[in-house]
Design a protein around this motif. Structure first.
Motif, PDB file in Angstrom:
ATOM      1  N   ALA A   1       0.876  -1.265  -0.127  1.00 20.77           N
ATOM      2  CA  ALA A   1      -0.520  -0.270  -0.035  1.00 20.77           C
ATOM      3  C   ALA A   1       0.407   1.177  -0.175  1.00 20.77           C
ATOM      4  CB  ALA A   1      -0.784  -0.268   1.173  1.00 20.77           C
ATOM      5  N   ILE A   2       0.782   1.754  -1.115  1.00 21.76           N
ATOM      6  CA  ILE A   2       1.092   3.299  -0.912  1.00 21.76           C
ATOM      7  C   ILE A   2       0.651   5.161  -0.611  1.00 21.76           C
ATOM      8  CG2 ILE A   2       2.559   5.237  -2.981  1.00 21.76           C
ATOM      9  CD1 ILE A   2       2.793   2.597  -4.613  1.00 21.76           C
ATOM     10  N   SER A   3       1.088   5.010   0.261  1.00 19.92           N
ATOM     11  CA  SER A   3       0.968   6.291   0.542  1.00 19.92           C
ATOM     12  C   SER A   3       1.230   7.724   0.926  1.00 19.92           C
ATOM     13  CB  SER A   3      -0.210   6.344   2.564  1.00 19.92           C
ATOM     14  OG  SER A   3       1.009   6.382   3.894  1.00 19.92           O
ATOM     15  N   ASP A   4       1.475   9.090   1.588  1.00 18.31           N
ATOM     16  CA  ASP A   4       2.339  10.048   1.271  1.00 18.31           C
ATOM     17  C   ASP A   4       3.777   9.465   2.296  1.00 18.31           C
ATOM     18  OD1 ASP A   4       3.988  11.803   1.146  1.00 18.31           O
ATOM     19  OD2 ASP A   4       2.966  13.626   2.734  1.00 18.31           O
ATOM     20  N   SER A   5       5.044   9.290   1.993  1.00 18.54           N
ATOM     21  CA  SER A   5       5.769   9.038   2.282  1.00 18.54           C
ATOM     22  C   SER A   5       5.963   7.443   2.604  1.00 18.54           C
ATOM     23  CB  SER A   5       6.750  10.090   3.256  1.00 18.54           C
ATOM     24  OG  SER A   5       5.253  10.047   4.340  1.00 18.54           O
TER      25      SER A   5
ATOM     26  N   GLY B   1      -2.068 -11.383   6.135  1.00 17.70           N
ATOM     27  CA  GLY B   1      -1.829 -11.956   7.996  1.00 17.70           C
ATOM     28  C   GLY B   1      -1.703 -11.343   8.822  1.00 17.70           C
ATOM     29  N   THR B   2      -1.345 -11.731  10.308  1.00 16.81           N
ATOM     30  CA  THR B   2      -0.728 -10.615  11.458  1.00 16.81           C
ATOM     31  C   THR B   2       1.270  -9.896  10.531  1.00 16.81           C
ATOM     32  OG1 THR B   2       0.163 -12.816  12.726  1.00 16.81           O
ATOM     33  CG2 THR B   2      -2.444 -12.114  12.606  1.00 16.81           C
ATOM     34  N   LYS B   3       1.483 -10.467  10.164  1.00 20.45           N
ATOM     35  CA  LYS B   3       2.950  -9.572   9.229  1.00 20.45           C
ATOM     36  C   LYS B   3       2.728  -8.294   8.839  1.00 20.45           C
ATOM     37  CE  LYS B   3       4.298 -14.525   8.824  1.00 20.45           C
ATOM     38  NZ  LYS B   3       4.443 -15.400   7.963  1.00 20.45           N
ATOM     39  N   ILE B   4       3.160  -7.679   8.866  1.00 19.57           N
ATOM     40  CA  ILE B   4       3.197  -6.314   8.730  1.00 19.57           C
ATOM     41  C   ILE B   4       4.634  -5.908   8.578  1.00 19.57           C
ATOM     42  CG2 ILE B   4       2.561  -3.514   9.119  1.00 19.57           C
ATOM     43  CD1 ILE B   4       0.014  -4.965  10.455  1.00 19.57           C
ATOM     44  N   ILE B   5       4.875  -4.732   7.230  1.00 22.05           N
ATOM     45  CA  ILE B   5       6.136  -4.313   7.317  1.00 22.05           C
ATOM     46  C   ILE B   5       6.271  -3.051   6.775  1.00 22.05           C
ATOM     47  CG2 ILE B   5       8.847  -4.050   5.969  1.00 22.05           C
ATOM     48  CD1 ILE B   5       8.458  -6.935   5.683  1.00 22.05           C
ATOM     49  N   THR B   6       6.806  -1.927   6.862  1.00 22.82           N
ATOM     50  CA  THR B   6       6.747   0.039   7.075  1.00 22.82           C
ATOM     51  C   THR B   6       7.602   0.296   6.400  1.00 22.82           C
ATOM     52  OG1 THR B   6       4.143  -0.391   8.485  1.00 22.82           O
ATOM     53  CG2 THR B   6       5.285   1.524   8.045  1.00 22.82           C
ATOM     54  N   LEU B   7       7.338   0.766   5.991  1.00 25.95           N
ATOM     55  CA  LEU B   7       8.454   1.965   5.422  1.00 25.95           C
ATOM     56  C   LEU B   7       7.878   3.352   5.411  1.00 25.95           C
ATOM     57  CD1 LEU B   7      10.538  -0.095   2.173  1.00 25.95           C
ATOM     58  CD2 LEU B   7      10.436  -0.250   4.750  1.00 25.95           C
ATOM     59  N   ASP B   8       8.697   4.049   6.504  1.00 24.76           N
ATOM     60  CA  ASP B   8       8.280   5.408   6.143  1.00 24.76           C
ATOM     61  C   ASP B   8       9.631   6.333   6.435  1.00 24.76           C
ATOM     62  OD1 ASP B   8       6.529   8.189   7.554  1.00 24.76           O
ATOM     63  OD2 ASP B   8       5.734   6.402   9.478  1.00 24.76           O
ATOM     64  N   THR B   9       9.314   7.405   5.274  1.00 25.11           N
ATOM     65  CA  THR B   9      10.850   8.094   5.437  1.00 25.11           C
ATOM     66  C   THR B   9      10.329   9.552   5.765  1.00 25.11           C
ATOM     67  OG1 THR B   9       9.526   8.407   3.121  1.00 25.11           O
ATOM     68  CG2 THR B   9      11.194   6.437   3.756  1.00 25.11           C
ATOM     69  N   GLY B  10       9.095   8.907   6.214  1.00 23.20           N
ATOM     70  CA  GLY B  10       8.562  10.748   7.012  1.00 23.20           C
ATOM     71  C   GLY B  10       8.931  11.020   8.377  1.00 23.20           C
ATOM     72  N   ASN B  11       9.146   9.675   9.202  1.00 21.44           N
ATOM     73  CA  ASN B  11       9.425   9.690  10.308  1.00 21.44           C
ATOM     74  C   ASN B  11      10.789   8.056  10.530  1.00 21.44           C
ATOM     75  OD1 ASN B  11       7.564  10.440  11.522  1.00 21.44           O
ATOM     76  ND2 ASN B  11       6.248   8.362  11.053  1.00 21.44           N
ATOM     77  N   SER B  12      11.500   8.848   9.218  1.00 19.74           N
ATOM     78  CA  SER B  12      12.901   7.624   8.990  1.00 19.74           C
ATOM     79  C   SER B  12      12.629   6.467   9.654  1.00 19.74           C
ATOM     80  CB  SER B  12      13.894   8.685  10.222  1.00 19.74           C
ATOM     81  OG  SER B  12      14.190   9.041   9.295  1.00 19.74           O
ATOM     82  N   LEU B  13      11.987   5.819   9.445  1.00 25.09           N
ATOM     83  CA  LEU B  13      11.264   4.524  10.292  1.00 25.09           C
ATOM     84  C   LEU B  13      11.069   3.292   9.540  1.00 25.09           C
ATOM     85  CD1 LEU B  13       9.957   3.028  13.280  1.00 25.09           C
ATOM     86  CD2 LEU B  13       8.405   3.505  12.217  1.00 25.09           C
TER      87      LEU B  13
END
Length: 199
Positions: free
Chosen positions: A166-170, A177-189
């Motif tokens: 899923a793409i959203s702002d930055s 399922g219960t597995k989640i990967i998040t790349l958050d450039t706005g919060n350097s996370l």
């Protein structure tokens, strides 16, 4: 004899009468009248133009090549429609395709392969095999067919979804399922969660 069948020449015109009805007048504005009017070539009577009540038909060696009426038909090996001020702005209809020219540059072709845009520049090409977007004759940046979509270059998107991401702002997120990967450039996370930790 019939004195009403006659030719009258006056100062400004020549008139032809059939039973006292004017069927032709030659003057500044020429008028020819009749049930059917035929203009023929002197060496080949089958090359002619026939004007009747509902149509005007042009014959080449007795083959009808053009008919102008309620429904107009033009026939020929090649039919060309041209601009009067620039003969290089034209549409050419041939056996297998219709081409559009802008100042003699082929900018569109409709046939088994349909193309919009000049071959040497950015253009779209479509056929039964698929669709291609090109930046030059042999440079394809997007190809769509039964095999899928192939791209070259970069993708820019402010939102949406690609391949489960899923793409959203930055932020780019994938959830299975219960597995989640998040790349958050706005919060350097970068966040990776699995199982109960995902709650």
């Amino acid at each position: 004899t019939n004195n009403n069948d006659k030719v009258v020449i006056s100062e400004n015109k020549l008139e032809i009468f059939d039973n006292n009805n004017v069927v032709a007048e030659f003057a500044a504005n020429t008028v020819i009248e009749g049930g059917t009017i035929t203009l023929r070539n002197t060496t080949n009577n089958n090359d002619k133009l026939v004007l009747s009540e509902n149509s005007m038909v042009i014959f080449d060696n007795n083959n009808e090549v053009a008919s102008f009426g309620a429904n107009t038909v033009l026939e020929g090996g090649t039919v060309t429609i041209r601009n009067t001020t620039n003969n290089n702005d034209k549409v050419i209809l041939s056996q297998n395709k219709l081409q559009v020219f802008d100042n003699n540059t082929d900018v569109a072709s409709f046939g088994a392969i349909t193309r919009i845009g000049a071959i040497a520049n950015n253009h779209i090409s479509m056929s039964s095999d698929g669709l291609s977007i090109k930046t030059a004759a042999n440079v394809t940046v997007l190809s769509a067919s039964a095999d899928g979509i192939t791209m070259s270059g970069s993708i820019t998107a402010g939102a949406g979804s690609i391949g489960g991401w899923a793409i959203s702002d930055s932020v780019l997120t994938s959830t299975v399922g219960t597995k989640i990967i998040t790349l958050d450039t706005g919060n350097s996370l970068i966040k990776v969660l699995s199982g109960s930790a995902a709650d």
